[in-house]
Design an enzyme around this catalytic site. Structure first.
Site, PDB file in Angstrom:
ATOM      1  CG  ASP A  82     -30.475  -4.123  16.272  1.00  0.00           C
ATOM      2  OD1 ASP A  82     -29.521  -4.949  16.755  1.00  0.00           O
ATOM      3  OD2 ASP A  82     -29.964  -3.010  16.072  1.00  0.00           O
ATOM      4  CG  HIS A 131     -27.917  -4.431  13.776  1.00  0.00           C
ATOM      5  ND1 HIS A 131     -28.135  -3.374  14.238  1.00  0.00           N
ATOM      6  CD2 HIS A 131     -26.713  -4.652  12.794  1.00  0.00           C
ATOM      7  CE1 HIS A 131     -27.267  -2.960  14.190  1.00  0.00           C
ATOM      8  NE2 HIS A 131     -26.056  -3.551  13.120  1.00  0.00           N
ATOM      9  CB  SER A 140     -24.496  -0.859  12.549  1.00  0.00           C
ATOM     10  OG  SER A 140     -24.098  -1.747  13.106  1.00  0.00           O
TER      11      SER A 140
END
Length: 276
Positions: A227, A256, A97
């Site tokens: 995600d 995610h 991320s």
């Protein structure tokens, strides 16, 4: 605790486990978490004989709760300082991320010999926010909403995110794992509210396009097709077209936070890439 102090006086916490002569793997966590988010990977790769390192980004976890420097240039400079302090050579840098943005920004600038490979997992590059140049991005109002929720009640916001879209627990038939939610909340609340607030701009508005183009080592891009935090079509599927030596693998139905919810699958794919 193991720490270093940066040139601007920030204390950075890090973990450094395993044989010092082994190939190092450095992990870069997402917002608003800490090095602890990589427990499943740190233990797995330690067991495979690697040296594993993870740090708490400035303003996060056990590092200084900074009110300045909460942007990608400083994040990458902090990584460079830690890599130099530990004299990491031929390292593999793995970022999730926001940490994927940090990896891209650092690897594009790294001293020759420091980096062997990189991995971007559910990562924010090339850029998240919608603009004329990035029409498929998320509207700025989404990130304004994040800031408003954080400022209004950070503790509740940090329960809502992992209970819902982060791990896909809002999807029908997906049972909520209480320990995972509580661990996300614990990590988030360890950090500083100002740093977390500023980091929303860093992960959503930083354009990593030129970083991706500049990276000259093999890069593995891993992304969950479900995600809900970093939509795949405006991230991984564009990022792979910008990398010189990129490989992409996507996972139907994965969320995610797939490195936690599907650690066995992700760890196996990471190991194959590192050994390959």
């Amino acid at each position: 605790m193991s720490t270093i102090t940066t040139t601007d006086g920030i204390t950075l916490f890090y973990k450094d486990w395993g044989p010092r002569e082994a190939q190092p793997i450095m992990f870069h966590h997402g917002w608003p978490l800490s090095a602890d988010d990589w427990d499943a990977q740190m233990l797995f790769f330690l067991g495979e004989g690697y040296r594993v390192i993870a740090h708490d980004r400035r303003g996060h976890g056990r590092s200084s709760q900074t009110d300045t420097g909460n942007e990608m240039d400083s994040y990458a400079a902090d990584v460079a300082a830690l890599a130099a302090h530990l004299d990491l050579k031929n390292a593999v840098h793995i970022g999730h991320s926001t940490g994927g943005g940090e990896v891209a920004h650092y690897v594009a600038r790294a001293t020759p010999g420091r980096v062997a490979k990189a991995v971007l997992i559910g990562a924010v590059p090339p850029v998240m926010v919608k603009s004329e140049a990035n029409p498929g991005g998320l509207p700025i109002e989404v990130f304004d909403g994040f800031r408003a929720a954080l400022a209004a009640d950070r503790a509740q916001f940090f329960l809502d995110v992992p209970s819902g879209p982060f791990y896909g627990f809002n999807r029908p038939g997906t049972p909520l794992i209480e320990g995972v939610v509580r661990n996300w909340w614990r990590q988030g609340m360890m950090g500083g509210a100002k740093a977390h607030y500023d980091c929303i701009k860093a992960f959503s508005e930083t354009d990593f396009t030129e970083d991706l183009k500049a990276i000259d080592v093999p890069v593995l891009v891993l992304h969950g097709e479900d995600d809900q935090i970093v939509p795949i079509d405006d991230s991984a599927r564009i990022a792979i077209t910008l990398l010189k030596h990129g490989t992409i693998k996507t996972y139907p139905g994965f969320p995610h936070g797939m490195a936690t919810t599907h650690a066995d699958v992700i760890n196996a794919d990471l190991l194959a890439f590192i050994r390959g």
